[in-house]
Scaffold this active site. Structure first.
Site, PDB file in Angstrom:
ATOM      1  N   TYR A  41      28.649 -22.246 -66.200  1.00  0.00           N
ATOM      2  CA  TYR A  41      28.210 -22.372 -67.602  1.00  0.00           C
ATOM      3  C   TYR A  41      27.846 -23.830 -67.840  1.00  0.00           C
ATOM      4  O   TYR A  41      28.545 -24.740 -67.376  1.00  0.00           O
ATOM      5  CB  TYR A  41      29.320 -21.964 -68.560  1.00  0.00           C
ATOM      6  CG  TYR A  41      29.004 -22.265 -70.022  1.00  0.00           C
ATOM      7  CD1 TYR A  41      28.412 -21.307 -70.835  1.00  0.00           C
ATOM      8  CD2 TYR A  41      29.272 -23.518 -70.567  1.00  0.00           C
ATOM      9  CE1 TYR A  41      28.097 -21.596 -72.154  1.00  0.00           C
ATOM     10  CE2 TYR A  41      28.959 -23.809 -71.893  1.00  0.00           C
ATOM     11  CZ  TYR A  41      28.373 -22.846 -72.671  1.00  0.00           C
ATOM     12  OH  TYR A  41      28.059 -23.124 -73.974  1.00  0.00           O
TER      13      TYR A  41
ATOM     14  N   GLU B 291      22.305 -23.659 -74.366  1.00  0.00           N
ATOM     15  CA  GLU B 291      23.327 -22.943 -73.605  1.00  0.00           C
ATOM     16  C   GLU B 291      22.662 -22.237 -72.427  1.00  0.00           C
ATOM     17  O   GLU B 291      21.678 -21.505 -72.621  1.00  0.00           O
ATOM     18  CB  GLU B 291      24.041 -21.916 -74.495  1.00  0.00           C
ATOM     19  CG  GLU B 291      25.175 -21.195 -73.796  1.00  0.00           C
ATOM     20  CD  GLU B 291      25.907 -20.250 -74.719  1.00  0.00           C
ATOM     21  OE1 GLU B 291      27.115 -20.445 -74.959  1.00  0.00           O
ATOM     22  OE2 GLU B 291      25.262 -19.302 -75.217  1.00  0.00           O
TER      23      GLU B 291
END
Length: 388
Positions: free
Chosen positions: A109, A197
């Site tokens: 991530y 993101e």
């Protein structure tokens, strides 16, 4: 303003942020053609909506043949995709992204947001790619690595190395990652981004990093500096009432409750929603009429709030500073003339010309306009009447 994954990846490529090759499609035939042009024997068909959790909702499918590309595209296009971010009503899928298959060795991530307490952008990374970062933060906060980046000096090598160490990377992998993170930070700064993101960020068999997903949100107030970004806006993904409010220079966000809110000032609006919840109610919206509100602005605010059929009462909470309370009172009366206000309206006005405003409302003698003595009294009355 949010953009779709395929648009985010176009932006990434412009800045040298590596992504798998892909093409957007608006029909089944176009999807199959895109897969043929990309080549290979594995493709991913991805629904394009402004929401996360698409895979769990059935909006991301792996295709191992052109027939499967056709099958999955036929099923995904036109579906009402429901995810944890869309609410139970879901969102209509009007386009798909056909992407080449990737050699995934590890998922991570990576994201960037503004930390208002530190007054700096913060880059976050985690080894738990593919999972909701909120769940990781809740259950395994130690698995999230963060670095604050002073915008004066910008992204430096030590920022990348600190993140890479936290992810267990070394050698060439660390170099690849640092280069990737540096390019992503440049996107964030150059385009006045609110949030980036990438989940998952993948490492392939060569140790290289690719953005397998991409979510980007921009600062609306800075869009005038980026006409090319503003052209990416997809109004079909936004609530019609929010679009109408923006056209009238009102800040409006639809929520799920039954107490409509009309407030001046974002801070007071947040406090108003908090106290409604504290009194056991649920706000139906965020609506800031701004410091220069006039009767027409207030009337438009009522019109927008009342388009939500869930609204059972409206709490008008105005502190008269720049905007005078008597203007707001006249706006409320104007609203009753041009819009059918068929729910109780609880009014708390304080500040400049509050006494004159109270007199205006009292002389109007409109039964469903109810005065509140203070903020708490107004919230209690609004919640009670909405639930009644």
């Amino acid at each position: 303003m949010n953009i779709h994954e395929y648009q985010a990846k176009e932006l990434f490529k412009h800045y040298g942020v590596p992504t798998p090759r892909g093409k957007v499609a608006f029909s089944v035939d176009e999807a199959v053609k895109n897969a043929e042009e990309l080549g290979g024997n594995i493709w991913v068909v991805k629904a394009q909506i402004h929401a996360g959790g698409r895979g769990l909702g059935g909006g991301v499918k792996l295709a191992r043949s052109l027939d499967e590309v056709k099958t999955w595209t036929s099923k995904i296009l036109g579906m009402q995709l429901v995810t944890h971010q869309t609410g139970p009503e879901g969102k209509l899928v009007q386009k798909v992204y056909i992407e080449e298959g990737a050699d995934i060795k590890k998922e991570y991530y990576l994201g960037i947001v503004l930390d208002r307490a530190k007054e700096m952008p913060v880059m976050m990374a985690s080894t738990e790619g593919g999972m909701e970062i909120e769940e990781v933060a809740k259950n395994h906060p130690e698995k999230i690595v963060k670095v604050a980046i002073d915008p004066i000096i910008g992204f430096q090598g030590f920022h990348g190395r600190n993140l890479a160490f936290g992810l267990g990377l070394s050698g060439d992998e660390m170099k690849y990652f640092t280069k990737f993170a540096s390019a992503l930070y440049k996107v964030y700064i150059d385009k006045d981004v609110d949030m980036i993101e990438i989940n998952p960020l993948i490492k392939n068999g060569k140790g290289e990093f690719l953005a397998l997903d991409g979510k980007v949100g921009f600062d609306d107030n800075a869009l005038y500096r980026h006409p090319s970004i503003e052209k990416m806006r997809d109004l079909s993904e936004e609530h019609p009432t929010e679009i109408e409010a923006k056209a009238s220079n009102l800040s409006y966000v639809k929520l799920d409750g039954n107490v409509g809110c009309m407030v001046n000032g974002a801070g007071l609006a947040m406090a108003t929603m908090d106290i409604i919840k504290h009194e056991g109610g649920q706000p139906a919206n965020f609506l800031d009429v701004g410091g220069g509100a006039n009767p027409q602005t207030v009337a438009k605010g009522f019109e927008i709030i009342l388009k939500d059929q869930n609204v059972k009462a409206i709490f008008v909470n105005i502190f008269g500073g720049i905007v005078r309370c008597d203007r707001v009172a006249n706006g409320i009366l104007e609203a009753t003339k041009i819009t059918q206000v068929n729910v109780p309206v609880i009014v708390r006005l304080d500040g400049t010309n509050a006494i004159e405003a109270a007199e205006i409302l009292r002389n109007a003698n409109i039964p469903n306009i109810i005065s509140a003595d203070n903020l708490v009294d107004g919230a209690k009355k609004a919640v009670a009447l909405a639930n009644k």
